[in-house]
Design a protein around this motif. Structure first.
Motif, short mmCIF file in Angstrom:
data_model
loop_
_atom_site.label_atom_id
_atom_site.label_comp_id
_atom_site.label_asym_id
_atom_site.label_seq_id
_atom_site.Cartn_x
_atom_site.Cartn_y
_atom_site.Cartn_z
N ILE A 165 0.88 -1.16 0.00
CA ILE A 165 0.00 0.00 0.00
C ILE A 165 0.92 1.21 0.00
CG2 ILE A 165 -1.65 1.35 1.35
CD1 ILE A 165 -3.10 -1.00 0.54
N TYR A 166 1.05 1.82 -1.14
CA TYR A 166 2.00 2.91 -1.23
C TYR A 166 1.33 3.98 -2.09
CZ TYR A 166 6.77 4.85 -1.43
OH TYR A 166 7.89 5.64 -1.30
N ALA A 167 1.19 3.66 -3.39
CA ALA A 167 0.47 4.57 -4.27
C ALA A 167 -0.95 4.79 -3.78
CB ALA A 167 0.48 4.02 -5.69
N THR A 168 -1.55 3.75 -3.23
CA THR A 168 -2.93 3.86 -2.75
C THR A 168 -3.04 4.94 -1.68
OG1 THR A 168 -3.08 1.51 -3.16
CG2 THR A 168 -4.88 2.51 -1.91
N ALA A 169 -2.03 5.01 -0.81
CA ALA A 169 -2.03 6.05 0.22
C ALA A 169 -1.98 7.44 -0.43
CB ALA A 169 -0.85 5.86 1.16
N CYS A 170 -1.17 7.57 -1.48
CA CYS A 170 -1.07 8.85 -2.18
C CYS A 170 -2.39 9.22 -2.83
CB CYS A 170 0.00 8.80 -3.27
SG CYS A 170 1.61 8.29 -2.66
N ILE A 171 -3.04 8.24 -3.44
CA ILE A 171 -4.30 8.50 -4.15
C ILE A 171 -5.37 8.94 -3.16
CG2 ILE A 171 -6.17 7.42 -5.47
CD1 ILE A 171 -4.01 5.59 -6.73
N LEU A 172 -5.52 8.18 -2.06
CA LEU A 172 -6.56 8.52 -1.09
C LEU A 172 -6.26 9.84 -0.40
CD1 LEU A 172 -7.19 4.97 0.47
CD2 LEU A 172 -8.54 6.18 -1.26
N GLY A 173 -5.01 10.05 0.01
CA GLY A 173 -4.65 11.32 0.64
C GLY A 173 -4.83 12.48 -0.31
N GLY A 174 -4.40 12.29 -1.54
CA GLY A 174 -4.53 13.35 -2.54
C GLY A 174 -5.99 13.69 -2.80
N ALA A 175 -6.82 12.66 -2.91
CA ALA A 175 -8.25 12.90 -3.14
C ALA A 175 -8.85 13.65 -1.95
CB ALA A 175 -8.97 11.58 -3.37
N SER A 176 -8.39 13.31 -0.73
CA SER A 176 -8.94 13.96 0.47
C SER A 176 -8.69 15.46 0.43
CB SER A 176 -8.35 13.34 1.73
OG SER A 176 -7.03 13.84 1.96
N TYR A 177 -7.56 15.86 -0.18
CA TYR A 177 -7.26 17.28 -0.26
C TYR A 177 -8.38 18.04 -0.97
CZ TYR A 177 -5.17 21.63 -1.91
OH TYR A 177 -4.93 22.95 -2.18
N PHE A 178 -8.88 17.46 -2.05
CA PHE A 178 -9.92 18.14 -2.81
C PHE A 178 -11.26 18.13 -2.07
CE2 PHE A 178 -6.69 17.45 -5.99
CZ PHE A 178 -6.65 18.69 -6.60
N LEU A 179 -11.46 17.13 -1.22
CA LEU A 179 -12.64 17.15 -0.35
C LEU A 179 -12.48 18.25 0.70
CD1 LEU A 179 -13.32 13.35 0.23
CD2 LEU A 179 -14.47 14.94 -1.32
N PHE A 180 -11.31 18.32 1.33
CA PHE A 180 -11.09 19.30 2.39
C PHE A 180 -11.25 20.73 1.87
CE2 PHE A 180 -8.18 15.98 4.45
CZ PHE A 180 -9.22 15.50 5.23
N THR A 181 -10.79 20.96 0.63
CA THR A 181 -10.89 22.34 0.12
C THR A 181 -12.35 22.75 -0.11
OG1 THR A 181 -10.51 21.50 -2.11
CG2 THR A 181 -8.61 22.43 -0.96
N GLN A 182 -13.26 21.77 -0.09
CA GLN A 182 -14.69 22.12 -0.17
C GLN A 182 -15.22 22.61 1.18
OE1 GLN A 182 -16.20 21.99 -3.19
NE2 GLN A 182 -14.13 21.41 -3.83
N LEU A 183 -14.51 22.28 2.24
CA LEU A 183 -14.94 22.66 3.58
C LEU A 183 -14.54 24.11 3.86
CD1 LEU A 183 -13.81 19.47 5.59
CD2 LEU A 183 -16.06 19.96 4.57
N PRO A 184 -15.22 24.74 4.79
CA PRO A 184 -14.89 26.15 5.12
C PRO A 184 -13.65 26.23 6.01
CG PRO A 184 -16.71 25.40 6.47
CD PRO A 184 -16.36 24.25 5.58
N ILE A 185 -12.53 25.68 5.53
CA ILE A 185 -11.28 25.79 6.29
C ILE A 185 -10.20 26.41 5.41
CG2 ILE A 185 -11.74 23.80 7.80
CD1 ILE A 185 -9.92 22.15 6.00
#
Lengths: 203, 203, 203
Positions: free
Chosen positions: B148-168
């Motif tokens: 599990i290496y690239a998978t961590a990058c993919i999930l973490g990277g995707a989370s960034y775009f979710l977080f930027t939708q939040l008011p933070i």
């Protein structure tokens, strides 16, 4: 519309050929995805890099990535049924290399390269995805060893520049060249025609 | 300053992972240096090539090359002590992929690519150095097979775009995404979680 | 004229080294052609990609492709005679890496890169065609394992920047650097000098 459909079918066929090779190597889910991906877009990526056409095409058009992703998911789910569509897959793949050859030639013409370089780009577009797939899977690329594949692209691509010398419409030359790539590939597989292997005589 | 320190520590960790693989293959001094080099900068190089960001980053900033060079020299001299810092190395490497993922995403945003492509670039930045290392050493890349290496990058990277939708604030989203990459990687290693291997059932 | 002749002789020597490796692997005609091709132009291609000098040089100048094509045809026809010209081939190859090193350095200077990066580009130009050849043939690159090859490029390339500090004409520095690359390579082969292999002591 017609071209786009063929383009997607070609991408599907290339991606599935990647899935099959990756599964033979018992890669994990991510490995299968990447191998499917490079098989489908590796040739076009190398072409775009060589002529400086960046960001490379699949970064600017999500169609490719989505098509490949869906193909891999379906390919894994229905892996035991893949044998029943083997002939269709071979047909897509063959149509795919015909079309990809002409796509590469068009990009070369746009970059104002000579006919020889355009044919080279066409051949790279159609066949180097498979080369990168085999390198990543630690195999000597199959098209260097035993298949008429690139040769079909080269001959078909060269025929395009002959046809454009004739008093016919450019689109007919385009289609005729694709037809020639496909025909050579089909005949080669049907009759087991291979390029000679080259090696030094002993003694 | 903080980012730069992490960047250098990540480069060190990647370079040492290259040294260790190269030594296993009993390469010579130049081979070890090159493998360390491509492991550390291969992912970023491929990313820069794909988006047309040339000359690639390590050609314009000597920090990377000097860091790698010093790392290789120290790595060779203190090779028998490397085992004592194995845990620190693993930590640097893990922090490194978290940071590299976000560096790749930022470059993608600068090139105005879609979120999916940004995550792809992040994953390439963080994990393709290791892929090129394994290809040069004539191995099927380890991240295609069992980690599990690239998978961590993919999930973490995707989370960034979710977080930027939040008011933070954007910088919190950035740090949170790095944190997620690191956490997934640590948990996967700690609990031996792997992606399923894909292969065809016989019969 | 002089440089161009050497450039072509270097290309011939590199292409033939590709033919020989490809034949050992018993590749087919297309495989032999491609391996000869990447051996001869792979280093320059990687260099051009890294600095963003696209379309890469062999796409804009048919000399390379024609030279390689003719070389491969002759190489295959006269394969059993190749042993008689082995020494000439080695000489061309050695002169070739000297010249290629300086070609790469010049491109780096044009791109306003630092001396260290220029030497890196020179070394890549001269030696990475062979690296790509070995990867395509599923071998660990020979220059990572047992030959003073890249080292000659690095030392000769570095000497160029020392020479330009001296009160001599730039063209003398250029020739002196080529001379040094060639001398180191010849001495290393003549006396069997190799870089130390690096590995971890057991126990």
């Amino acid at each position: 519309m017609f071209y786009q459909t063929i383009d997607i079918l070609g991408t599907v066929a290339f991606a599935i050929s990647g899935v099959l090779v990756a599964m033979e190597k018992r890669l994990d889910l991510f490995g299968v995805l990447i191998i499917a991906f490079v098989t489908a877009i590796g040739g076009g990526t190398l072409r775009d890099l060589l002529i400086g056409n960046t960001p490379v095409v699949w970064m600017r058009d999500l169609t490719y990535v989505s098509t490949i992703f869906i193909t891999v998911v379906l390919g894994i789910v229905f892996v035991n049924q893949l044998r029943y569509v083997r002939k269709s897959l071979f047909l897509f793949d063959t149509i795919g290399i015909g079309l990809y050859t002409m796509v590469g030639i068009e990009k070369g013409l746009l970059a104002e390269l000579s006919p020889i370089m355009c044919v080279t780009l066409g051949t790279i577009t159609a066949s180097f995805g498979g080369v990168i797939r085999d390198i990543l899977c630690n195999e000597i690329p199959v098209i260097f060893r035993k298949e008429i594949y690139a040769t079909a692209c080269i001959l078909g691509g060269a025929s395009y520049f002959l046809f454009t010398q004739l008093p016919i419409e450019e689109s007919y030359a385009y289609l005729a060249a694709i037809f020639i790539v496909i025909t050579i590939r089909l005949l080669a597989v049907r009759f087991g025609i291979r390029l000679p292997n080259i090696y030094k005589k002993e003694g």
